[in-house]
Design an enzyme around this catalytic site. Structure first.
Site, PDB file in Angstrom:
ATOM      1  N   GLU A 168       2.535   2.874 -19.554  1.00 45.14           N
ATOM      2  CA  GLU A 168       2.769   1.904 -18.480  1.00 45.14           C
ATOM      3  C   GLU A 168       1.813   0.717 -18.563  1.00 45.14           C
ATOM      4  O   GLU A 168       0.801   0.763 -19.269  1.00 45.14           O
ATOM      5  CB  GLU A 168       2.640   2.588 -17.114  1.00 45.14           C
ATOM      6  CG  GLU A 168       1.248   3.152 -16.866  1.00 45.14           C
ATOM      7  CD  GLU A 168       0.877   3.208 -15.381  1.00 45.14           C
ATOM      8  OE1 GLU A 168       0.997   2.178 -14.700  1.00 45.14           O
ATOM      9  OE2 GLU A 168       0.445   4.289 -14.946  1.00 45.14           O
ATOM     10  N   ASP A 206       6.843   6.734  -7.135  1.00 44.52           N
ATOM     11  CA  ASP A 206       6.778   7.591  -8.330  1.00 44.52           C
ATOM     12  C   ASP A 206       7.422   8.960  -8.078  1.00 44.52           C
ATOM     13  O   ASP A 206       8.074   9.524  -8.961  1.00 44.52           O
ATOM     14  CB  ASP A 206       5.314   7.835  -8.755  1.00 44.52           C
ATOM     15  CG  ASP A 206       4.616   6.575  -9.228  1.00 44.52           C
ATOM     16  OD1 ASP A 206       5.278   5.527  -9.360  1.00 44.52           O
ATOM     17  OD2 ASP A 206       3.394   6.650  -9.452  1.00 44.52           O
ATOM     18  N   LYS A 238      -5.066  11.795  -7.899  1.00 44.08           N
ATOM     19  CA  LYS A 238      -6.394  11.491  -7.359  1.00 44.08           C
ATOM     20  C   LYS A 238      -6.537  12.017  -5.956  1.00 44.08           C
ATOM     21  O   LYS A 238      -5.587  12.008  -5.193  1.00 44.08           O
ATOM     22  CB  LYS A 238      -6.584   9.979  -7.303  1.00 44.08           C
ATOM     23  CG  LYS A 238      -7.242   9.416  -8.529  1.00 44.08           C
ATOM     24  CD  LYS A 238      -7.357   7.937  -8.469  1.00 44.08           C
ATOM     25  CE  LYS A 238      -6.079   7.188  -8.524  1.00 44.08           C
ATOM     26  NZ  LYS A 238      -4.890   7.519  -9.055  1.00 44.08           N
TER      27      LYS A 238
HETATM   28  N1  PSU Z   1      -3.397   5.805 -10.594  1.00 47.17           N
HETATM   29  C1  PSU Z   1      -4.389   5.316 -11.372  1.00 47.17           C
HETATM   30  N2  PSU Z   1      -4.277   4.112 -11.931  1.00 47.17           N
HETATM   31  C2  PSU Z   1      -3.164   3.354 -11.731  1.00 47.17           C
HETATM   32  C3  PSU Z   1      -2.095   3.874 -10.904  1.00 47.17           C
HETATM   33  C4  PSU Z   1      -2.258   5.105 -10.365  1.00 47.17           C
HETATM   34  O1  PSU Z   1      -5.405   5.965 -11.557  1.00 47.17           O
HETATM   35  O2  PSU Z   1      -3.100   2.243 -12.255  1.00 47.17           O
HETATM   36  C5  PSU Z   1      -0.856   3.064 -10.711  1.00 47.17           C
HETATM   37  C6  PSU Z   1       0.342   3.696 -11.476  1.00 47.17           C
HETATM   38  O3  PSU Z   1       1.061   2.661 -12.097  1.00 47.17           O
HETATM   39  C7  PSU Z   1       1.153   4.316 -10.365  1.00 47.17           C
HETATM   40  C8  PSU Z   1       0.910   3.371  -9.236  1.00 47.17           C
HETATM   41  O4  PSU Z   1       2.537   4.418 -10.677  1.00 47.17           O
HETATM   42  O5  PSU Z   1      -0.472   3.046  -9.353  1.00 47.17           O
HETATM   43  C9  PSU Z   1       1.229   3.960  -7.889  1.00 47.17           C
HETATM   44  O6  PSU Z   1       1.126   2.974  -6.915  1.00 47.17           O
HETATM   45  P1  PSU Z   1       1.564   3.300  -5.432  1.00 47.17           P
HETATM   46  O7  PSU Z   1       0.576   4.277  -4.916  1.00 47.17           O
HETATM   47  O8  PSU Z   1       1.483   1.955  -4.737  1.00 47.17           O
HETATM   48  O9  PSU Z   1       2.961   3.826  -5.488  1.00 47.17           O
END
Ligand code: PSU
Ligand code: MN
Length: 306
Positions: free
Chosen positions: A25, A142, A159
């Site tokens: 990604e 996701d 996390k």
């Molecule tokens: N976790 C990380 N680094 C990241 C992401 C998640 O440690 O860069 C990114 C990934 O691309 C994941 C996105 O799909 O954050 C999720 O964002 P949100 O929580 O806004 O859906």
């Protein structure tokens, strides 16, 4: 979708020849890590994939074209540009229509990987159910994507800025298979421990490949999560991480898709860069596992076709 997509020549050939291809990604490059560590990490991850005779395909959007297999220059461009849109499912129509630049999240990358015939995808961590989602409804796209798109996501778990138990419940409800490599404990990204256990551990990458193929043959829609615990010498213990995470969460005033990038960069400051170092190590470790899984999966498919 294929009309809006450019698959690079090397990736096309690898797909045609049945060589392993691993999707990567670009949100992690544009929004997840600072420059220049983002670019260095992306290069090292691609190298790691190649060590298993697989071809890496980093996904992103350049001026409204979905690129599967970004070039080095294109990755550098997304890693330095300031106005790169974070692209999940719902952002795709806008960036395509207005010919914008975009970095794909786990959800966005899964969509492009699936449309181009790539099965395995390596990242750092997936999004999940945020703490307090009962009130905010903040659940990463996701997870929904994992329930409907046939891409296997190799990651280091979730996390603990997120509600890990809630995330696992959500994935269970949606029928998404979740495994961790070598342990029953689902890892917490920076830490090997999370306190949440799965029913089964994956013995090794070959077992992962077997399960992926079985799911495909059963024609069950949706993705799969294979979590790899961060290497022991690189981890930050849960007890240490928890207090930093509490503080970052307390300070977080942004909403929506800005939440995750804010927390990541604040935690990096609070840990004086230790979290970034761990983040880099775990992505490379995931790439190692992902390359092995992709290789084993292609071998199994070849045997199966005979
Ligand atoms: N976790 C990380 N680094 C990241 C992401 C998640 O440690 O860069 C990114 C990934 O691309 C994941 C996105 O799909 O954050 C999720 O964002 P949100 O929580 O806004 O859906
Ligand atoms: Mn969100």
């Amino acid at each position: 979708m294929i009309d809006y997509m450019d698959i690079n020549q090397e990736v096309k050939e690898a797909l045609f020849e049945g060589k392993g291809v691993v999707a990567l990604e670009s949100t992690i490059v544009a929004h997840g890590m600072p420059y220049p560590e983002n670019i260095e990490t992306s290069k090292r991850v691609e190298q790691e994939i190649r060590k298993n005779q697989c071809v890496p395909a980093t996904v992103g959007v350049i001026k409204g074209r979905i690129k599967v297999g970004l070039t080095e220059d294109e990755i550098l461009y997304l890693g330095k540009a300031k106005d790169v849109v974070k692209v999940s499912r719902r952002d795709l129509p806008l960036v395509i229509a207005n010919k914008l630049d975009g970095a794909t999240t786990v959800a966005g990358t899964m969509i492009a990987a699936n449309a181009s015939g790539i099965k395995i995808f390596v990242t750092g961590g997936i999004g999940g159910v945020h703490r307090g989602a009962g009130e905010t409804f903040d659940i990463s796209q996701d997870l929904e994507e994992l329930s409907m798109t046939d891409t296997v996501v190799v990651c280091a778990g979730v996390k603990s800025i997120l509600d890990i138990g809630g995330t696992l419940e959500y994935l269970e409800t949606k029928g998404v298979p979740v495994f961790s490599l070598g342990t029953k404990e689902f890892p917490a990204f920076y830490s090997r421990q999370s306190g949440f256990f799965l029913e089964d551990a994956l013995k090794d990458e070959e077992e992962g490949a077997k399960i992926i193929l079985a799911k495909e043959k059963l024609e069950l829609k949706g993705g799969m999560v294979i979590a790899c615990p961060i290497p022991e010498e690189e981890e930050i213990k849960k007890e240490i991480m928890d207090s930093y995470i509490e503080q970052a969460l307390k300070e977080c005033k942004v909403k929506g898709k800005e939440v995750t990038p804010f927390l990541l960069s604040r935690i990096k400051e609070l840990t004086e860069g230790k979290s970034l170092k761990a983040n880099i190590a775990l992505v490379i470790n995931n790439a190692k596992a992902g390359g092995r899984i992709a290789k084993a999966y292609e071998e199994l498919k070849r045997k199966d076709a005979r």
